[in-house]
Design a protein around this motif. Structure first.
Motif, short mmCIF file in Angstrom:
data_model
loop_
_atom_site.label_atom_id
_atom_site.label_comp_id
_atom_site.label_asym_id
_atom_site.label_seq_id
_atom_site.Cartn_x
_atom_site.Cartn_y
_atom_site.Cartn_z
N GLN B 268 -52.77 -13.16 10.12
CA GLN B 268 -53.61 -14.31 9.84
C GLN B 268 -54.31 -14.78 11.10
OE1 GLN B 268 -51.10 -16.76 7.40
NE2 GLN B 268 -52.64 -18.31 7.24
N GLY B 272 -57.94 -13.86 10.90
CA GLY B 272 -58.24 -15.09 10.19
C GLY B 272 -59.73 -15.33 9.97
N GLY B 277 -57.24 -17.24 4.86
CA GLY B 277 -55.81 -17.27 5.15
C GLY B 277 -54.95 -17.14 3.91
#
Lengths: 355, 314
Positions: B268, B272, B277
């Motif tokens: 993440q 990201g 997410g």
């Protein structure tokens, strides 16, 4: 030594009283947490009663709260009859709401005669597909639908949050992750002036009737019950057991999806990720209180909604945590389990025999 | 791509995997005990909540950490006893009873918490279990941070894997528990009590589940908040099938899960900007479903799972 002995000739009247007794006992048991929280018991009950039956407004608020519970209760009742454990009502509700928002916020426009059936259909299809996944994993791979439908609730809720922060986000929403409002022509009509009660309630009642007719008066209902009572025998008798599962899954998921449509297009007007405070899970309690009878689902939903609305009002007036409602409703489920047991069996206490 | 490979080379990744796996180890072992004895315990999610709440609250009210652990285990055992009474002697639906226990336990824990702490803006904190920091060992490269800087509750979880394995595979009690989940009639014919074995296994299993909850408030975090269990109990129900009801595989399953979850958090931060997410947040649940589907056909469920037993009836 305790022995479980079946009761003979239990009258149907007694059997029908089981949920009523359970509901009353659970309400009485609520006195224990009330005392623990230091609230005066009798005034608290009076406030709960007033919170539901005190005015036309409070009563319609209760009916409004009962509406999604009728849908999710029917969803659970239909599935559990076939012993297809759809615990994913919460997720299917959100899928239905998401589909309603997708169709109802400007994808198409038209008169209410077009738009309302369209959002209902979209929500039902989305919910049905939501339950089709666990059902297919069950029939194809033998994966337990309890676990898969439960886990899907979490996946779907995260998915909805993702959509609300992404493509579905209302640019006018001041940064809040919420959808655009549903267009007026797609909103379910209000039933009474200045009350929040909406057309979803009528749809829920009609579907309860339809579900009752289907379950008790049609071949398909017979098949569903046969699969639920004895899957091996049903398979042996040449019933397409897997087809029954798939059909039940679609129907059950569609009903839960409609709960989402009804909430978003009847009440809220737009979708947020806190649309449902667990209506999908509470629907299971409603179905069990109704002993899986679609007509009983309506009554059970009214009872559960009364507990929630009454306890909310009492909570505001007396400062007792509103979790009291969840507590009372969950105790009703355990009470109805116990009551149904004692309606069919009794315990015989014996002195322990030697050896 | 190199960045992703590098994740596996950091000791913090492996330490996090074991930390995330710890509550699941308790939970899967608990579910394993119940199901081996023939009782599905869907109360697990609520028992996690109860363990998290009571353990934390005991410490918050001034008890020691280990007293808190004991309180959590006992409250879990109590709800387990409730589930056992409903499903074993009364023979009620294990599905419905378990869901009822989950809803009841969750709402009771929430109500108690709210009643004890009516108006708090941020959840009060306790001093949780600290990393053990065993001298010398925790200084070891790699193994030090991964194994020897965990909290005592992680070690308790690992210890319980051994205990449950030993009981199930090396003692007469374990043989009896497994037999009662496979063919209760045979156990009864041997003169053993089906009821006592099943009730005992469910009570012990539920106590373990509650420790999983206690890990969350007393080791992973230092406070109780609503929704913190977040499906971990249900994940354990999937993992126990994946583990074919064996303690060693249960540990493996929980560790694999912990690895994926730790990886998900790190990806993440790496990716990201490219992917929302939430895609990563979904992964643990999706993986649990995939794990379940992969093993489903081969899974050899305890043969008497879900089947109530009454003396003299078949």
């Amino acid at each position: 030594m305790i022995e479980v002995v079946p009761r003979e000739n239990v009258s149907r009247r007694w059997q029908a009283l089981v949920p009523v007794i359970a509901a009353v006992v659970a309400l009485l048991l609520a006195a224990i947490p009330l005392v623990a929280a230091g609230a005066p018991v009798v005034p608290a009950y009076a406030q709960m009663f007033k919170g539901v039956f005190g005015s036309v407004f409070t009563f319609t608020e209760m009916l409004t709260r009962a509406t999604p519970l009728i849908f999710t209760g029917l969803a659970a009742a239909v599935a559990f009859r076939a012993k297809l454990w759809n615990i994913g009502g919460e997720g299917q509700l959100y899928l239905g709401a998401l589909a309603a928002v997708w169709v109802g916020t400007g994808l198409v426009d038209g008169s209410p005669w077009l738009m309302i059936p369209l959002v209902l259909l979209a929500g039902a299809v989305a919910g049905g597909l939501g339950m089709l996944v666990p059902a297919t994993l069950k029939t194809r791979f033998g994966a337990d639908e309890v676990v898969t439908s439960l886990l899907l609730n979490f996946i779907i809720l995260i998915f909805v949050q993702m959509m609300l922060e992404g493509p579905f986000k209302d640019p006018m929403g001041l940064g809040w992750p919420q959808s655009e409002p549903i267009i007026d022509n797609a909103m379910l009509p209000q039933l009474m002036d200045r009350m929040r009660l909406h057309g979803g309630f009528i749809i829920a009642l009609v579907l309860a009737l339809v579900a009752w007719v289907v379950m008790s008066r049609t071949v398909w209902g017979l098949k569903i019950r046969a699969v639920g009572e004895n899957r091996a025998a049903a398979r042996h008798a040449g019933l397409g057991v897997n087809r029954v599962y798939i059909g039940v899954a679609l129907a059950s998921g569609a009903l839960a999806g409609l709960a989402g449509v009804s909430e978003v297009a009847g009440l809220k007007g737009y979708l947020t990720s806190d649309l449902s405070p667990g209506f999908g899970y509470t629907g299971i309690i409603v179905a069990m209180l109704a002993r899986l009878n679609p007509a009983g689902v309506v009554l059970a939903a009214l009872y559960v909604a009364s507990v929630f609305v009454g306890a909310d009002s009492m909570s505001r007036a007396m400062g007792v945590s509103s979790f009291l409602a969840d507590l009372t409703v969950s105790m009703s489920l355990i009470c109805v389990l116990l009551a149904s047991f004692f309606a069919s069996y009794r315990l015989r206490f014996k002195r322990a025999a030697a050896a | 791509m190199m960045d992703i490979l590098n994740i596996f080379l950091t000791d913090s990744f492996w330490a996090a995997s074991l930390r995330i796996a710890s509550p699941l180890i308790f939970g899967v072992l608990g579910a394993l005990l119940c199901e081996r004895a023939g009782v599905l315990n869907l109360g697990i999610e609520g028992i996690f909540v109860v363990g998290a709440m009571t353990g934390w609250m005991a410490v918050w009210m001034g008890a020691g950490l280990w007293t808190g652990v004991l309180v959590a285990a006992l409250s879990g055992a109590l709800f387990g006893l409730f589930h056992a009474i409903l499903t074993v002697p009364l023979g009620l639906s294990q599905h419905v009873s378990g869901l009822g226990i989950t809803l009841f336990a969750t709402s009771l824990a929430s109500f108690t918490y709210r009643t004890a702490l009516p108006q708090v803006s941020s959840p009060p904190r306790i001093e949780p279990f600290r990393a053990l920091d065993i001298p010398v060992l925790s200084e070891l490269p790699f193994l030090g941070p991964v194994l020897f800087q965990q909290t005592a509750l992680t070690w308790l979880a690992l210890l319980m894997v051994g205990v449950v394995w030993w009981v199930m595979d090396r003692t007469a009690l374990g043989v009896a528990i497994k037999a009662v989940g496979d063919s209760p009639d045979a156990v009864n014919a041997q003169g053993l009590s089906v009821m006592k074995l099943r009730i005992g296994a469910v009570v012990a299993g539920s106590a373990l589940m509650a420790l999983g909850g206690a890990f969350l408030t007393m080791s992973a975090f230092d406070a109780f908040f609503f929704g913190m269990v977040n499906g971990r109990g249900w994940i354990c129900i999937a993992l126990v099938i994946f583990a074919s009801w064996r303690p060693g595989k249960a540990l493996l399953g929980a560790l694999l899960f912990g690895m994926f979850d730790a990886l998900q958090v790190r990806l993440q931060t790496e990716a990201g900007a490219l992917v929302p997410g939430q895609v990563f947040l979904m992964m643990p649940y999706i993986l649990s479903i995939i794990a379940l589907v992969v093993v489903a056909r081969k899974a050899e469920y305890p043969r008497a799972l879900l089947v109530p037993w009454r003396k003299g009836q078949r």
